[in-house]
Write a protein that holds these residues in place. Structure first.
Motif, short mmCIF file in Angstrom:
data_model
loop_
_atom_site.label_atom_id
_atom_site.label_comp_id
_atom_site.label_asym_id
_atom_site.label_seq_id
_atom_site.Cartn_x
_atom_site.Cartn_y
_atom_site.Cartn_z
N VAL A 178 2.77 6.67 8.73
CA VAL A 178 2.23 5.79 7.78
C VAL A 178 0.81 6.24 7.31
CG1 VAL A 178 1.73 3.46 7.21
CG2 VAL A 178 3.87 3.84 8.09
N LYS A 179 -0.11 6.32 8.38
CA LYS A 179 -1.58 6.48 8.05
C LYS A 179 -1.30 7.95 7.19
CE LYS A 179 -5.91 7.18 10.20
NZ LYS A 179 -6.74 7.31 11.64
N SER A 180 -0.70 8.90 7.72
CA SER A 180 -0.76 10.25 7.16
C SER A 180 -0.07 10.26 5.65
CB SER A 180 0.39 11.11 8.05
OG SER A 180 0.53 12.29 7.30
N LEU A 181 1.00 9.33 5.54
CA LEU A 181 1.79 8.91 4.08
C LEU A 181 0.39 8.61 3.37
CD1 LEU A 181 5.33 8.06 5.09
CD2 LEU A 181 4.36 9.98 3.62
N SER A 182 -0.02 7.58 3.87
CA SER A 182 -1.29 6.95 2.81
C SER A 182 -2.22 7.69 2.51
CB SER A 182 -1.86 5.83 3.79
OG SER A 182 -2.93 5.06 3.09
N GLU A 183 -2.63 8.80 3.27
CA GLU A 183 -3.84 9.69 3.21
C GLU A 183 -3.32 10.74 2.03
OE1 GLU A 183 -5.05 11.07 6.95
OE2 GLU A 183 -6.09 9.31 7.48
N ASN A 184 -2.05 11.29 2.25
CA ASN A 184 -1.47 12.16 1.44
C ASN A 184 -1.42 11.49 0.17
OD1 ASN A 184 -1.32 14.10 3.26
ND2 ASN A 184 1.05 13.61 3.59
N SER A 185 -0.95 10.30 -0.23
CA SER A 185 -0.92 9.72 -1.55
C SER A 185 -2.23 9.44 -2.10
CB SER A 185 -0.23 8.17 -1.40
OG SER A 185 1.06 8.00 -1.21
N LYS A 186 -3.01 9.32 -1.36
CA LYS A 186 -4.45 9.07 -1.79
C LYS A 186 -5.22 10.45 -2.41
CE LYS A 186 -6.35 5.06 0.71
NZ LYS A 186 -6.92 4.82 1.89
N THR A 187 -4.71 11.53 -1.72
CA THR A 187 -5.23 12.87 -2.16
C THR A 187 -4.12 13.35 -3.21
OG1 THR A 187 -5.53 13.50 0.34
CG2 THR A 187 -5.14 15.32 -1.19
N GLU A 188 -3.14 12.92 -3.46
CA GLU A 188 -2.38 13.33 -4.60
C GLU A 188 -2.73 12.68 -5.89
OE1 GLU A 188 1.78 12.87 -3.77
OE2 GLU A 188 1.75 14.43 -2.17
N MET A 189 -3.42 11.44 -5.81
CA MET A 189 -4.00 10.54 -6.92
C MET A 189 -5.08 11.30 -7.18
SD MET A 189 -3.11 6.72 -5.90
CE MET A 189 -1.65 5.77 -6.35
#
Length: 63
Positions: free
Chosen positions: A52-63
């Motif tokens: 979940v932490k990795s997905l959250s970080e990836n989402s922030k990076t993509e935004m």
């Protein structure tokens, strides 16, 4: 009469101790299973947390 009473009490004590030992073994087995399940669940929760932490970080990076 006293010897007969002592013999009966000895038999009761042996029976009682055997039953207690059976209960102890049953509880110990159950406790061991519970500890193993808790450890496994803790590992799975840690992996989920990391995913979940990795997905959250990836989402922030993509935004």
């Amino acid at each position: 009469m006293r010897n007969k009473l002592y013999a009966t009490l000895d038999e009761l004590e042996k029976t009682y101790l055997k039953e207690l030992d059976k209960i102890r073994v049953t509880l110990q087995t159950s406790l061991t299973k519970d500890v193993n399940n808790c450890s496994r669940l803790e590992d799975e929760l840690q992996q989920l947390h990391e995913a979940v932490k990795s997905l959250s970080e990836n989402s922030k990076t993509e935004m």
